[in-house]
Design a protein around this motif. Structure first.
Motif, PDB file in Angstrom:
ATOM      1  N   HIS A 112      45.454  34.296  35.616  1.00 35.28           N
ATOM      2  CA  HIS A 112      45.631  33.951  36.802  1.00 35.28           C
ATOM      3  C   HIS A 112      44.773  33.392  37.579  1.00 35.28           C
ATOM      4  N   VAL A 113      44.696  32.349  38.346  1.00 39.01           N
ATOM      5  CA  VAL A 113      43.321  31.824  38.990  1.00 39.01           C
ATOM      6  C   VAL A 113      44.228  31.490  40.549  1.00 39.01           C
ATOM      7  N   LEU A 114      43.813  32.063  41.442  1.00 41.53           N
ATOM      8  CA  LEU A 114      44.113  31.713  42.906  1.00 41.53           C
ATOM      9  C   LEU A 114      43.630  30.436  43.623  1.00 41.53           C
ATOM     10  N   VAL A 115      44.527  29.369  43.714  1.00 37.43           N
ATOM     11  CA  VAL A 115      43.901  28.300  44.667  1.00 37.43           C
ATOM     12  C   VAL A 115      44.640  28.246  45.720  1.00 37.43           C
ATOM     13  N   MET A 116      43.890  28.710  46.898  1.00 40.99           N
ATOM     14  CA  MET A 116      44.685  28.642  48.180  1.00 40.99           C
ATOM     15  C   MET A 116      44.354  28.014  49.162  1.00 40.99           C
ATOM     16  N   ARG A 117      45.163  27.029  50.158  1.00 38.41           N
ATOM     17  CA  ARG A 117      44.793  26.530  51.266  1.00 38.41           C
ATOM     18  C   ARG A 117      45.446  26.771  52.374  1.00 38.41           C
ATOM     19  N   PHE A 118      44.728  27.267  53.320  1.00 39.33           N
ATOM     20  CA  PHE A 118      45.577  27.853  54.353  1.00 39.33           C
ATOM     21  C   PHE A 118      45.574  26.854  55.685  1.00 39.33           C
ATOM     22  N   VAL A 119      46.481  27.045  56.589  1.00 43.76           N
ATOM     23  CA  VAL A 119      46.859  26.330  57.621  1.00 43.76           C
ATOM     24  C   VAL A 119      46.584  27.210  58.874  1.00 43.76           C
ATOM     25  N   ASP A 120      45.512  26.414  59.846  1.00 46.86           N
ATOM     26  CA  ASP A 120      45.247  27.003  60.966  1.00 46.86           C
ATOM     27  C   ASP A 120      46.277  26.787  62.101  1.00 46.86           C
ATOM     28  N   ASP A 121      46.099  27.525  63.288  1.00 48.09           N
ATOM     29  CA  ASP A 121      46.835  27.451  64.476  1.00 48.09           C
ATOM     30  C   ASP A 121      46.877  25.925  65.082  1.00 48.09           C
ATOM     31  N   ASP A 122      45.879  25.118  64.440  1.00 46.31           N
ATOM     32  CA  ASP A 122      46.086  23.461  65.052  1.00 46.31           C
ATOM     33  C   ASP A 122      46.834  22.519  63.843  1.00 46.31           C
ATOM     34  N   ASP A 124      45.588  22.262  61.001  1.00 45.79           N
ATOM     35  CA  ASP A 124      44.841  21.759  59.929  1.00 45.79           C
ATOM     36  C   ASP A 124      44.853  22.519  58.708  1.00 45.79           C
ATOM     37  N   ILE A 125      44.570  21.853  57.529  1.00 42.49           N
ATOM     38  CA  ILE A 125      44.472  22.748  56.279  1.00 42.49           C
ATOM     39  C   ILE A 125      43.116  22.810  55.762  1.00 42.49           C
ATOM     40  N   SER A 126      42.982  23.907  55.217  1.00 43.53           N
ATOM     41  CA  SER A 126      41.461  24.331  55.031  1.00 43.53           C
ATOM     42  C   SER A 126      41.045  23.981  53.525  1.00 43.53           C
ATOM     43  N   ASP A 127      39.622  23.689  53.348  1.00 46.60           N
ATOM     44  CA  ASP A 127      39.361  23.756  51.703  1.00 46.60           C
ATOM     45  C   ASP A 127      39.991  24.535  50.975  1.00 46.60           C
ATOM     46  N   PRO A 128      40.050  24.489  49.764  1.00 42.49           N
ATOM     47  CA  PRO A 128      40.660  25.762  48.932  1.00 42.49           C
ATOM     48  C   PRO A 128      39.836  26.888  48.866  1.00 42.49           C
ATOM     49  N   GLU A 263      55.031  21.370  42.513  1.00 43.04           N
ATOM     50  CA  GLU A 263      54.683  20.352  42.026  1.00 43.04           C
ATOM     51  C   GLU A 263      53.545  19.500  43.044  1.00 43.04           C
ATOM     52  N   GLY A 264      52.668  18.708  42.306  1.00 49.43           N
ATOM     53  CA  GLY A 264      51.876  17.867  43.371  1.00 49.43           C
ATOM     54  C   GLY A 264      50.776  18.679  43.971  1.00 49.43           C
ATOM     55  N   PHE A 265      50.635  19.856  43.664  1.00 44.69           N
ATOM     56  CA  PHE A 265      49.588  20.635  44.323  1.00 44.69           C
ATOM     57  C   PHE A 265      48.140  20.708  43.420  1.00 44.69           C
ATOM     58  N   ASP A 266      47.254  20.534  44.094  1.00 42.38           N
ATOM     59  CA  ASP A 266      45.890  20.116  43.439  1.00 42.38           C
ATOM     60  C   ASP A 266      45.275  21.318  42.852  1.00 42.38           C
ATOM     61  N   MET A 267      45.617  21.683  41.873  1.00 41.01           N
ATOM     62  CA  MET A 267      44.748  23.134  41.002  1.00 41.01           C
ATOM     63  C   MET A 267      43.380  22.755  40.425  1.00 41.01           C
ATOM     64  N   THR A 268      43.081  21.620  40.580  1.00 37.86           N
ATOM     65  CA  THR A 268      41.572  21.232  40.030  1.00 37.86           C
ATOM     66  C   THR A 268      40.662  22.354  40.298  1.00 37.86           C
ATOM     67  N   PRO A 269      40.363  22.831  41.446  1.00 43.10           N
ATOM     68  CA  PRO A 269      39.512  23.830  41.816  1.00 43.10           C
ATOM     69  C   PRO A 269      39.547  24.973  41.122  1.00 43.10           C
ATOM     70  N   GLY A 270      40.731  25.428  40.671  1.00 42.56           N
ATOM     71  CA  GLY A 270      40.874  26.497  39.808  1.00 42.56           C
ATOM     72  C   GLY A 270      40.642  26.058  38.399  1.00 42.56           C
ATOM     73  N   TRP A 274      37.214  27.954  36.429  1.00 45.14           N
ATOM     74  CA  TRP A 274      37.265  28.648  35.109  1.00 45.14           C
ATOM     75  C   TRP A 274      36.339  28.183  33.986  1.00 45.14           C
ATOM     76  N   ASP A 275      36.395  26.617  34.065  1.00 48.21           N
ATOM     77  CA  ASP A 275      35.161  25.959  33.114  1.00 48.21           C
ATOM     78  C   ASP A 275      33.880  26.610  33.449  1.00 48.21           C
ATOM     79  N   ARG A 276      33.584  26.960  34.599  1.00 49.48           N
ATOM     80  CA  ARG A 276      32.095  27.369  35.061  1.00 49.48           C
ATOM     81  C   ARG A 276      31.845  28.752  34.460  1.00 49.48           C
ATOM     82  N   GLN A 277      32.932  29.457  34.567  1.00 53.21           N
ATOM     83  CA  GLN A 277      32.767  30.954  34.563  1.00 53.21           C
ATOM     84  C   GLN A 277      33.386  31.511  33.400  1.00 53.21           C
TER      85      GLN A 277
END
Length: 344
Positions: A112-122, A124-128, A263-270, A274-277
Motif C-alpha cells: 500500500h502507498v498513500l497518495v493524498m491531496r487535501f482541500v483547504d478552506d478556500d 484549493d487542492i494541495s500537491d500530493p 477512477e481518474g485519480f493520478d497515482m503517478t507520484p506513488g 516506489w520506483d525510487r525506494q
C-alpha cells in the motif's frame, strides 16, 4: 439528528441525543470518481471451474487497485465497573495505491502507498502527499506464524493444518510485524469472504497515541470483496495483562474499513516513490526476514532515544536511495538493530 448529519449510526442509544465529535482525520480530500463497473480482477474471481485454491488466489489479487479508503471504529462496551466508555468514534480516510509486489503460487505480497491531496478552506487542492503505507503478505498453508505476547514481544509458533488455510501477515509502515492471522476464504452465494481466527496484536496508532490502560488488541477479522472494492470488518477486544500474564478484557470495539475503487485519480507520484525506494524497502524486508529466521522470540520497540523506528527508516529511505546494494543492506541493519532484541 446531529449524529445522523455527521454520518454516524453507532451512537450508544442511551442518554442524550447526539454523538460526540469523532477523533482521527480532520482533513478533506480532493474529489474522487468512484468506479461503478466491476474490474477484471473481480470478474476473475467469479469464473467457473476454478479450484478452491485458485479462487482464493484471485480473491487476494482483487484486493489490489486504486482506492478511496475510510476507517471507522467505535468502542461498543466497557467490561470493567466504573471504567468510562471511550465514546468518541474514530474516523479517518486515505487515497491509496495498492499493487501486487510479488505473486507466487504460495505467496502473494500487496504493498500500500498513500497518495493524498487535501482541500483547504478556500477550496484549493494541495500537491500530493506521498508515503509508503502498510503491507500484507498472504501465505498458503503456512508452517509457522508469529504471535504477539504483549509488551512488544513476538514468539514464533509452528502451524500444522491441511484445511486450505491462508495466513495474512500484516506489516507496519516500516515493515515491522503488526499481526499474523490464520483464516479461510469462503466463496458462497456469489460472495467471497476471508474469515480469520481470533488473534492478538499490538495497539494500532489510533489507540496507542491516546490509551495507556491496555496493551493487546485481540479480535477476528473479515475481508469481503465487493464488485468495486472490498470491506475489512473487525470485532476486537481490548486486553490488559497483569504481572502474572493473566488477561482481562476491558472493552469491546467494532471497526469497518471500506476500500472503494476510484477512477481518474493520478497515482503517478506513488509509483514514482516506489520506483525510487523499492531497493531500500527490499533490504528492509530482507533484514526482518533474517531476524525472524534466526530467532524464536523477538522484542520490538517503537522508539529508541526519542526517535521512532519508522521515522528513522523513512529518513534513511531518501538518504541512501541511490546507494549500492551492500551499503543499503548495512545501513538498514544498523538502523533496525537498536529496535529489536532477540529474547530466545
Amino acid at each position: 439528528m446531529a449524529a445522523l448529519a455527521d454520518g454516524y449510526v453507532f451512537s450508544y442509544g442511551f442518554g442524550e441525543i447526539g454523538a460526540p465529535t469523532p477523533r482521527g482525520g480532520t482533513t478533506r480530500g480532493a474529489p474522487v470518481e468512484p468506479a461503478t463497473d466491476p474490474g477484471p480482477r473481480y470478474r476473475a474471481v467469479q469464473a467457473e471451474g476454478l479450484s478452491s485454491r485458485e479462487r482464493d488466489r484471485r480473491a487476494i489479487l482483487a484486493l489490489a487497485g486504486e482506492f478511496k479508503t475510510t476507517f471507522e471504529f467505535v468502542e461498543t462496551a466497557t467490561l470493567i465497573p466504573d471504567l468510562p466508555r471511550d465514546d468518541r468514534p474514530y474516523r479517518s480516510w486515505a487515497t491509496e495505491y495498492v499493487f501486487v509486489l510479488e505473486d507466487l503460487p504460495e505467496l502473494i505480497r500487496l504493498q500500500h502507498v498513500l497518495v493524498m491531496r487535501f482541500v483547504d478552506d478556500d477550496g484549493d487542492i494541495s500537491d500530493p502527499m506521498v508515503t509508503k503505507h502498510w503491507r500484507q503478505d498472504w501465505h498458503w498453508q503456512p508452517d509457522h506464524r508469529w504471535r504477539y505476547r504483549g509488551d512488544g514481544k513476538w514468539t514464533r509458533q509452528a502451524v500444522t493444518t491441511d484445511r486450505g488455510i491462508w495466513k495474512q501477515a500484516v506489516y507496519q509502515v516500516g515493515d515491522a510485524p503488526r499481526y499474523e492471522a490464520l483464516g479461510q476464504w469462503h466463496h458462497r452465494d456469489g460472495m467471497s469472504t476471508w474469515h480469520s481466527e481470533s488473534f492478538d496484536r499490538p495497539l494500532p496508532r489510533r489507540e496507542h497515541s491516546v490509551r495507556d490502560d491496555y496493551g493487546i488488541l485481540a479480535g477476528r477479522h473479515q475481508i469481503t470483496l465487493t464488485p468495486t472494492g472490498w470491506l475489512h470488518a473487525q470485532e476486537n477486544r481490548k486486553l490488559r495483562l497483569d504481572e502474572d500474564g493473566n488477561r482481562q478484557a476491558i472493552a469491546t470495539e467494532t471497526g469497518l474499513n471500506r476500500y472503494q475503487r476510484i477512477e481518474g485519480f493520478d497515482m503517478t507520484p506513488g509509483r514514482e516513490l516506489w520506483d525510487r525506494q523499492s531497493a531500500f524497502w527490499a533490504a528492509v524486508r530482507t533484514e526482518w526476514h533474517r531476524l525472524q529466521q534466526q530467532h524464536e522470540v523477538l522484542e520490538v520497540r517503537r522508539e529508541v532515544d526519542g526517535q521512532s523506528r519508522f521515522a528513522r527508516l523513512f529518513g534513511l529511505a531518501e538518504e541512501i536511495a541511490d546507494a549500492d546494494d551492500e551499503t543499503v543492506a548495512r545501513r538498514v541493519r544498523e538502523a533496525i538493530r537498536p529496535y529489536v532484541t532477540p529474547a530466545d
